[in-house]
Scaffold this motif. Structure first.
Motif, PDB file in Angstrom:
ATOM      1  N   SER A  19       0.833  -1.201   0.000  1.00  0.00           N
ATOM      2  CA  SER A  19       0.000   0.000   0.000  1.00  0.00           C
ATOM      3  C   SER A  19       0.869   1.252   0.000  1.00  0.00           C
ATOM      4  O   SER A  19       1.935   1.286   0.608  1.00  0.00           O
ATOM      5  CB  SER A  19      -0.917  -0.011   1.216  1.00  0.00           C
ATOM      6  N   PHE A  20       0.376   2.298  -0.686  1.00  0.00           N
ATOM      7  CA  PHE A  20       1.056   3.593  -0.745  1.00  0.00           C
ATOM      8  C   PHE A  20       0.646   4.405   0.476  1.00  0.00           C
ATOM      9  O   PHE A  20      -0.531   4.471   0.831  1.00  0.00           O
ATOM     10  CB  PHE A  20       0.659   4.310  -2.039  1.00  0.00           C
ATOM     11  N   SER A  21       1.607   5.036   1.125  1.00  0.00           N
ATOM     12  CA  SER A  21       1.291   5.782   2.343  1.00  0.00           C
ATOM     13  C   SER A  21       1.992   7.133   2.357  1.00  0.00           C
ATOM     14  O   SER A  21       3.045   7.319   1.741  1.00  0.00           O
ATOM     15  CB  SER A  21       1.670   4.977   3.596  1.00  0.00           C
ATOM     16  N   CYS A  22       1.376   8.072   3.074  1.00  0.00           N
ATOM     17  CA  CYS A  22       1.916   9.429   3.224  1.00  0.00           C
ATOM     18  C   CYS A  22       1.767   9.852   4.680  1.00  0.00           C
ATOM     19  O   CYS A  22       0.955   9.305   5.430  1.00  0.00           O
ATOM     20  CB  CYS A  22       1.153  10.423   2.349  1.00  0.00           C
ATOM     21  N   TYR A  23       2.538  10.856   5.051  1.00  0.00           N
ATOM     22  CA  TYR A  23       2.361  11.447   6.367  1.00  0.00           C
ATOM     23  C   TYR A  23       1.150  12.378   6.333  1.00  0.00           C
ATOM     24  O   TYR A  23       0.885  13.048   5.327  1.00  0.00           O
ATOM     25  CB  TYR A  23       3.613  12.210   6.793  1.00  0.00           C
ATOM     26  N   ASP A  34       3.147  16.071  15.347  1.00  0.00           N
ATOM     27  CA  ASP A  34       2.343  14.885  15.633  1.00  0.00           C
ATOM     28  C   ASP A  34       1.922  14.156  14.359  1.00  0.00           C
ATOM     29  O   ASP A  34       0.942  13.422  14.347  1.00  0.00           O
ATOM     30  CB  ASP A  34       1.103  15.267  16.439  1.00  0.00           C
ATOM     31  N   GLN A  35       2.667  14.347  13.262  1.00  0.00           N
ATOM     32  CA  GLN A  35       2.300  13.712  12.004  1.00  0.00           C
ATOM     33  C   GLN A  35       2.313  12.192  12.133  1.00  0.00           C
ATOM     34  O   GLN A  35       3.105  11.613  12.877  1.00  0.00           O
ATOM     35  CB  GLN A  35       3.245  14.159  10.889  1.00  0.00           C
ATOM     36  N   ASN A  95       6.593  12.766   2.046  1.00  0.00           N
ATOM     37  CA  ASN A  95       6.312  14.104   2.580  1.00  0.00           C
ATOM     38  C   ASN A  95       6.645  14.223   4.058  1.00  0.00           C
ATOM     39  O   ASN A  95       5.965  14.911   4.817  1.00  0.00           O
ATOM     40  CB  ASN A  95       4.854  14.498   2.317  1.00  0.00           C
ATOM     41  N   VAL A  96       7.707  13.545   4.465  1.00  0.00           N
ATOM     42  CA  VAL A  96       8.119  13.620   5.864  1.00  0.00           C
ATOM     43  C   VAL A  96       8.580  15.030   6.233  1.00  0.00           C
ATOM     44  O   VAL A  96       8.403  15.484   7.364  1.00  0.00           O
ATOM     45  CB  VAL A  96       9.234  12.579   6.157  1.00  0.00           C
ATOM     46  N   GLN A  97       9.149  15.770   5.263  1.00  0.00           N
ATOM     47  CA  GLN A  97       9.587  17.136   5.512  1.00  0.00           C
ATOM     48  C   GLN A  97       8.429  18.120   5.284  1.00  0.00           C
ATOM     49  O   GLN A  97       7.574  17.906   4.423  1.00  0.00           O
ATOM     50  CB  GLN A  97      10.752  17.511   4.578  1.00  0.00           C
ATOM     51  N   ASP A  98       8.419  19.189   6.076  1.00  0.00           N
ATOM     52  CA  ASP A  98       7.401  20.226   5.894  1.00  0.00           C
ATOM     53  C   ASP A  98       7.628  20.964   4.577  1.00  0.00           C
ATOM     54  O   ASP A  98       8.768  21.063   4.090  1.00  0.00           O
ATOM     55  CB  ASP A  98       7.458  21.247   7.032  1.00  0.00           C
TER      56      ASP A  98
END
Length: 319
Positions: A19-23, A34-35, A95-98
């Motif tokens: 599965s594809f996942s994002c923050y 709290d991401q 997208n771990v970085q802001d």
């Protein structure tokens, strides 16, 4: 050979099923500390990060948002009071970085922006903002009130009906029997004008604007100082009274109507903008404006002209 095929099939099965996942986060205090990882729904193959910096009333707020997205872009938006930076990527958990803070240094391009009162503010663009943008679709609203005691302190916002794209404010000052009354009116309008009407015993100031909620201020009081022009006016008994015009009232006006078998007449001074708007007034037989002093004639009448005056005002406000 069979082992190689088996390994390949296992690889295909595992990678196809991964599965594809994002923050994901909604940092209303400017932080995404709290991401959390979220498995994206089918059709969402990109990860998005957003940073918005908004200013209002001397206060600056920063908002961070991250999520899955079916599609997204990299870039900036700047609406003057709110600047947004968008970052988009298409790898798992990318997208771990802001998203970076929106740029501030001017790039030399200018566009118009809105502040709630006007959309004629000139703003400087930043970064790679090389286009001007205009978005519509927000429901148009105006302040509404009928202040019979001279105040619109209880004014309320009203979503305007379809076809009403302007906001109107009206101030009328009337005198009768030594008593002065002031009335304030605000509403949505399909069309309206800026100007003055002066019928001697009642003076009206009209203010018209075409941006959302733009009629928060009352229409100014009608002017009193004479501008040198004179016209005839009616007082219910006679229409041979000579009155002085004020402000930009540069026309004499005369309107007639039939009501209850009687001929009703109203005369006075008006701004040219008012005259240009007075076409097809309900219940009116004729409306005419002229430029010269006392050009609207002296004709005696024996009936009250209140009915026609109200019809004229109703047309200007509601049509």
């Amino acid at each position: 050979m069979d082992l190689q095929i088996s390994v390949f099939l296992l690889f295909v099965l595992f990678t196809a099923g991964h599965s594809f996942s994002c923050y994901e986060c909604m940092g209303l205090t400017g932080s995404c500390a709290d991401q959390k990882l979220k498995t994206c729904p089918s059709g969402s193959s990109k990860c998005m990060s957003l940073t918005t910096v908004a200013q209002a009333g001397g206060v600056t707020a920063k908002v961070q948002v991250k999520s899955c997205a079916p599609d997204c872009v990299n870039g900036y938006m700047n609406f003057g009071t709110a600047k947004t930076s968008l970052a988009c990527c298409n790898t798992d958990q990318c997208n771990v970085q802001d998203a970076p803070d929106p740029p501030h240094a001017s790039n030399g391009k200018t566009c118009y922006s809105c502040d709630g009162q006007s959309c004629s503010n000139v703003m400087s663009c930043s970064g790679n903002e090389n286009r001007c943008i205009k978005a519509t679709g927000h429901s148009f609203s105006c302040y509404e009130c009928v202040g019979l005691t001279g105040s619109c302190a209880d004014q309320k916002l009203k979503t305007c009906p379809s076809g009403s794209s302007k906001c109107m404010s009206l101030t009328t000052v009337a005198q009768a029997g030594g008593v002065t009354a002031k009335v304030q009116v605000k509403s949505c309008a399909p069309d309206c004008v800026n100007g003055y009407m002066n019928f001697g015993t009642a003076k009206t100031s009209l203010a018209c604007c075409n941006t959302d909620q733009c009629n928060v201020q009352d229409a100014p009081d009608p002017p009193h100082a004479s501008n040198g022009k004179t016209c005839y006016s009616c007082d219910g008994q006679s229409c041979s009274n000579v009155m002085s015009c004020s402000g930009n009232e540069n026309r004499c006006i005369k309107a007639t109507a039939s009501y209850g078998g009687q001929s009703l007449v109203v005369k006075g001074c008006a701004s040219q903008s008012i005259c240009d708007a007075t076409v097809s007034v309900p219940n009116a037989d004729s409306i005419s404006c002229c430029e010269g002093n006392l050009c609207n004639g002296a004709q005696s009448v024996s009936q009250s002209f209140l009915f026609l005056c109200c019809s004229l005002l109703s047309f200007l406000l509601l049509h």
